[in-house]
Structure formats: C-alpha cells, structure tokens
Design an enzyme around this catalytic site. Structure first.
Site, short mmCIF file in Angstrom:
data_model
loop_
_atom_site.label_atom_id
_atom_site.label_comp_id
_atom_site.label_asym_id
_atom_site.label_seq_id
_atom_site.Cartn_x
_atom_site.Cartn_y
_atom_site.Cartn_z
N LYS A 18 0.83 -1.22 0.00
CA LYS A 18 0.00 0.00 0.00
C LYS A 18 0.86 1.26 0.00
O LYS A 18 0.60 2.19 -0.75
CB LYS A 18 -0.89 0.06 1.25
CG LYS A 18 -1.93 -1.02 1.35
CD LYS A 18 -2.87 -0.77 2.50
CE LYS A 18 -2.22 -0.86 3.88
NZ LYS A 18 -1.80 -2.21 4.25
N ARG A 92 -9.72 1.29 8.28
CA ARG A 92 -9.47 -0.11 8.62
C ARG A 92 -10.73 -0.78 9.16
O ARG A 92 -10.74 -1.99 9.34
CB ARG A 92 -8.38 -0.18 9.68
CG ARG A 92 -6.99 -0.32 9.08
CD ARG A 92 -6.01 -0.22 10.19
NE ARG A 92 -4.80 -0.99 9.98
CZ ARG A 92 -3.68 -0.50 9.49
NH1 ARG A 92 -3.62 0.74 9.08
NH2 ARG A 92 -2.61 -1.26 9.40
N ARG A 129 10.99 -7.19 5.50
CA ARG A 129 10.84 -5.73 5.42
C ARG A 129 11.71 -5.05 6.47
O ARG A 129 11.66 -5.38 7.64
CB ARG A 129 9.36 -5.40 5.64
CG ARG A 129 9.07 -3.94 5.76
CD ARG A 129 7.62 -3.67 5.55
NE ARG A 129 6.78 -4.01 6.70
CZ ARG A 129 5.47 -3.81 6.73
NH1 ARG A 129 4.84 -3.32 5.69
NH2 ARG A 129 4.77 -4.11 7.80
N ARG A 161 10.46 -3.47 11.73
CA ARG A 161 9.52 -2.68 12.54
C ARG A 161 9.21 -3.43 13.83
O ARG A 161 9.17 -4.66 13.84
CB ARG A 161 8.22 -2.48 11.76
CG ARG A 161 8.27 -1.29 10.85
CD ARG A 161 7.09 -1.19 9.93
NE ARG A 161 5.77 -1.49 10.51
CZ ARG A 161 4.63 -1.25 9.87
NH1 ARG A 161 4.63 -0.70 8.69
NH2 ARG A 161 3.47 -1.56 10.42
N ARG A 172 -2.42 -8.71 13.16
CA ARG A 172 -2.80 -7.69 12.17
C ARG A 172 -3.51 -8.33 10.99
O ARG A 172 -4.48 -7.78 10.47
CB ARG A 172 -1.56 -6.92 11.71
CG ARG A 172 -1.16 -5.86 12.73
CD ARG A 172 0.34 -5.67 12.80
NE ARG A 172 0.87 -5.06 11.60
CZ ARG A 172 2.11 -5.29 11.14
NH1 ARG A 172 2.92 -6.11 11.78
NH2 ARG A 172 2.52 -4.69 10.08
P1 AMP Z 1 0.55 0.37 9.19
O1 AMP Z 1 1.83 1.12 9.00
O2 AMP Z 1 -0.55 0.89 8.30
O3 AMP Z 1 0.74 -1.11 9.07
O4 AMP Z 1 0.06 0.66 10.68
C1 AMP Z 1 0.84 0.29 11.79
C2 AMP Z 1 -0.03 0.25 13.03
O5 AMP Z 1 -0.57 1.54 13.29
C3 AMP Z 1 -1.25 -0.68 12.92
O6 AMP Z 1 -0.95 -2.04 13.17
C4 AMP Z 1 -2.16 -0.06 13.97
O7 AMP Z 1 -1.72 -0.39 15.28
C5 AMP Z 1 -1.89 1.43 13.79
N1 AMP Z 1 -2.81 2.02 12.79
C6 AMP Z 1 -2.48 2.57 11.58
N2 AMP Z 1 -3.57 3.03 10.96
C7 AMP Z 1 -4.62 2.77 11.76
C8 AMP Z 1 -6.02 2.98 11.66
N3 AMP Z 1 -6.57 3.55 10.58
N4 AMP Z 1 -6.81 2.58 12.70
C9 AMP Z 1 -6.28 2.01 13.80
N5 AMP Z 1 -4.97 1.75 13.95
C10 AMP Z 1 -4.14 2.12 12.94
#
Ligand code: AMP
Length: 224
Positions: A18, A92, A129, A161, A172
C-alpha cells in the site's frame, strides 16, 4: 475531474505494498500521500501524549482507537485542503469508512483500490521488510535472518519494525479479515472499489493500478 484533485484510498493486507503504491500515485498525479501508520509512528518517536497512548497497541498489532487516528488525520487533511490525496492505512474498519465519508463531505472518495496479494506472499514480505528509523525508507533484506541492512537513501541502518514480529503480524492479518474486509464490500456497493492483482514488482503493479483507475476516474458518459 482533474486528476491532481483525486481522492483515493489504497487498501490491502499488511505487506501488500500500500505504502509503495500510494507514493507512486502521489508522484504520478501530484497528490498528497498520507499514511496513518507513518503519522502514528512519528507520534511514538516524538513521544507525544498521543504517541504514548498508541505505542503498546501498535507493537501488539492491535488497532489504535478511532479518536487518536482521526485526530492526526483531520489535521493532515486540513493541511491538504484543495489537493487530492492517496490515503494509506485508513479506513481499517466500517466505522472509520463512515467517519472518513462524513469528514470529506460533498466531494467524497473517487476510488478505493484493493491490492490483492496472497497471504503467504505478505508473510514473506513482512519477514524481510526493513525500515530506516531516520528517513523511513523501506528496504528488503536478502533473507529473514538478516536483521539490519544499510538504508538506500541516507546513512542510517534499516531494521525490522517493532510490530513485524510473528505474533503481531498474525494479529494484524486476523484484524484485516475481521475488520477491514467488510470495508471492501462497503466500497464495492458504492461503486468505488477497484481490485488490482498486487503480486509482482512495484512498477508492474502500478501499471495495473493506473489502468484500473483510468476507468474509475473517467467521468461517466452523460445520459442522452
Ligand atoms: P501500518 O503502518 O498501516 O501497518 O500501521 C501500523 C499500526 O498503526 C497498525 O498495526 C495499527 O496499530 C496502527 N494504525 C495505523 N492506521 C490505523 C487505523 N486507521 N486505525 C487504527 N490503527 C491504525
């Protein structure tokens, strides 16, 4: 519609690409790229009150509450007023999809792109990653056992990460199926969903994204 005004969300499992596709879209159309994960990670890094509330949830692969996510996002969307955007990491959940709709008002979303990638491939991608803590650039390690790699953009060292652990990844991906999959159906009902095969190198996938968006973003023919 001017394509630099396009409002696009990109959805897909963690590790589906993404972030990369949102960045390519932003470069191609002149959009603002907003990623809620990046905004939250910056808040954690800066140890803001919001970042402190989000940190443990993020590390465990849980979702952060909507009020925290939208507190960050609202500010960025206000800053991007008048410009199009590619949104990564939100919505989400169905509640977030509805909240985003309300927030955007009359000019709602123009497209929701789903990057469709098989589960075993995203697991492999997340295991290799690596992200640079200094500049945020993503790099792929040659092997899951290689813990750190030199950053390709700055002189930092890219590392895994904190939420790319086996347990957090599993959580996740489960949340994606439970909470995010219904969002795809919601956008499909609204004729916004564009499904793209996300298996391939980034340029190849981007070619498919552009081809699908050409249809989605072109105005419907007016009735005779
Ligand atoms: P990502 O980088 O998009 O994988 O996001 C990393 C983490 O940030 C996720 O696993 C959630 O803990 C939090 N996060 C990111 N975007 C959201 C969202 N829209 N709603 C809730 N938690 C989020």
């Amino acid at each position: 519609m001017r394509t630099d005004q396009a409002r696009i969300v990109v959805l897909g499992k963690q590790g589906s690409g993404k972030g990369t596709q949102c960045e390519l879209l932003a470069d191609h159309f002149g959009l603002v790229h907003l990623a809620t994960g990046d905004l939250l990670r910056a808040a954690v890094r800066d140890r803001t009150p919001l970042g402190r509330r989000a940190q443990a949830l993020m590390e465990n692969g849980e979702l952060v509450s909507d009020d925290l996510v939208f507190a960050l996002l609202d500010e960025e969307l206000r800053r991007a007023a008048g410009r199009g955007f590619s949104l990564d990491g939100v919505p989400r959940t169905l509640a977030q999809a509805r909240a985003l709709d309300r927030h955007l008002g009359d000019h709602g979303l123009d497209a929701a792109v789903e990057l469709d990638v098989p589960g075993d491939l995203v697991m492999r991608r997340m295991a290799t990653r690596r992200v640079c803590p200094t500049c945020g650039t993503l790099t792929t390690a040659p092997d899951p056992a290689v813990a750190t790699v030199p950053c390709q953009r700055c002189d930092g060292t890219a590392v895994a990460r904190p939420d790319d652990t086996v347990d957090a990844i599993a959580r996740r991906l489960a949340l994606y199926e439970e909470e995010t999959r219904p969002v795809l159906d919601w956008y499909e009902e609204r004729r916004l969903l564009v499904r793209v095969d996300g298996d391939g190198d980034p340029e190849e996938v981007f070619g498919r994204v552009l081809a699908s968006l050409e249809v989605q973003l072109s105005p419907a023919p007016s009735p005779r």
